[in-house]
Scaffold this motif. Structure first.
Motif, short mmCIF file in Angstrom:
data_model
loop_
_atom_site.label_atom_id
_atom_site.label_comp_id
_atom_site.label_asym_id
_atom_site.label_seq_id
_atom_site.Cartn_x
_atom_site.Cartn_y
_atom_site.Cartn_z
N TYR A 55 0.86 -1.18 0.00
CA TYR A 55 0.00 0.00 0.00
C TYR A 55 0.89 1.22 0.00
O TYR A 55 1.85 1.29 0.77
N ILE A 87 1.12 5.67 -0.47
CA ILE A 87 0.38 6.92 -0.36
C ILE A 87 1.30 8.07 -0.77
O ILE A 87 2.51 8.04 -0.50
N ARG A 144 -2.93 0.58 -4.13
CA ARG A 144 -2.60 -0.72 -3.56
C ARG A 144 -1.78 -1.51 -4.58
O ARG A 144 -1.81 -1.23 -5.77
N PHE A 195 5.81 13.83 -0.44
CA PHE A 195 6.53 12.63 -0.05
C PHE A 195 5.63 11.41 -0.12
O PHE A 195 4.42 11.48 0.01
N SER A 211 3.66 0.99 2.88
CA SER A 211 3.15 0.25 4.02
C SER A 211 3.18 -1.24 3.74
O SER A 211 2.66 -1.71 2.73
N GLY A 212 3.84 -1.95 4.64
CA GLY A 212 3.82 -3.40 4.63
C GLY A 212 3.42 -3.83 6.02
O GLY A 212 2.26 -3.81 6.39
N ASN A 213 4.38 -4.13 6.84
CA ASN A 213 4.11 -4.38 8.24
C ASN A 213 3.99 -3.08 9.04
O ASN A 213 3.39 -3.04 10.11
N MET A 219 4.39 1.56 8.39
CA MET A 219 4.38 2.60 7.36
C MET A 219 5.69 3.38 7.43
O MET A 219 6.11 3.80 8.51
N ARG A 220 6.32 3.55 6.26
CA ARG A 220 7.57 4.28 6.18
C ARG A 220 7.40 5.46 5.24
O ARG A 220 6.76 5.34 4.20
N PHE A 221 8.02 6.58 5.59
CA PHE A 221 7.86 7.81 4.82
C PHE A 221 9.18 8.23 4.20
O PHE A 221 10.23 8.12 4.82
N GLY A 222 9.12 8.73 2.99
CA GLY A 222 10.29 9.32 2.37
C GLY A 222 10.53 10.72 2.91
O GLY A 222 9.67 11.31 3.56
#
Lengths: 118, 109
Positions: free
Chosen positions: B32, B34, B51, B89, B93-95, B97-100
């Motif tokens: 997923y 964003i 997705r 940015f 999301s996998g386990n 959520m990570r942001f650039g």
């Protein structure tokens, strides 16, 4: 529309002070999050909560604690503020709960609190 | 470790031109994605999501493209306007959520 509000837009505190940052969401979201945002580093997760009175450490919890006594409110606490905690603090919420499963849902952010610790 | 990154820290375009902002991700388990827009002094604002079972999604003046083969995500803004100037940015999301870190888009009149 989802509305996430934060108690202060700008805050100046002195080293050693106890600092409270408040966040309120009005959409009955299960999950709430606290991030800090620093230039070039993106958003870093401090703590999140997937239910009332539940909390989970994020990537950088040291020096912070949180409180979630009511579903709509999530507080970030700096027990003894230090200069390296000068940053933009962002609160977010998302609909789904269920622990880590809820982390994948779209997060809606508040306007941020720019905290300066002198 | 896994990371979310952006190819360019800044992008300057002429008003009316199309903008393309890129994002690379390395977690093949992410399902997923964003895009957020953050104007100066404000919190991030959701723009569009996609997705992993899709490769393209369109909104109003924005399109997100996902290339899972090369783990690449892009945001296209059509007919860029001065109000589009902001930091954009991506998040994966996998386990979790990570942001650039973000790309700053500047629109020249």
């Amino acid at each position: 529309d989802v509305k996430v509000t934060q108690s202060s837009r700008y805050l100046v505190k002195r080293t050693g002070e106890k600092v409270f940052l408040e966040c309120v969401q009005d959409m009955d979201h299960e999950n709430m999050f606290w991030y800090r945002q620093d230039p070039g580093l993106g958003l870093r997760l401090i703590y999140f909560s997937y239910d009332v009175k539940m909390k989970e450490k994020g990537d950088i919890p040291e020096g912070y604690s949180v409180s979630r006594e009511k579903k709509e409110r999530f507080s970030l606490i700096l027990e003894s503020a230090s200069t390296n905690q000068t940053s933009m603090y962002l609160c977010a919420s998302s609909l789904f709960g269920g622990g880590l499963a809820g982390v994948t849902d779209t997060q809606y952010f508040g306007p941020g609190t720019r905290l300066t610790v002198l | 470790g896994e990371s979310v990154g952006l190819h360019l820290p800044t992008l300057s375009v002429q008003e009316g031109d199309n903008s393309i902002i890129n994002c690379a991700y390395s977690n093949s388990a992410s399902d997923y994605f964003i895009w957020y827009k953050q104007e100066s002094g404000k919190g991030p604002q959701f723009i569009i999501d996609i997705r992993s079972n899709m490769d393209k999604r369109q909104g109003q003046r924005v399109t997100v493209l996902l290339n899972k083969t090369v783990k690449h995500l892009s945001l296209q803004i059509a007919a860029t306007q001065p109000g589009d100037s902001a930091v954009y940015f991506c998040a994966e999301s996998g386990n979790d959520m990570r942001f650039g870190a973000g790309t700053r888009l500047t629109v020249k009149p």
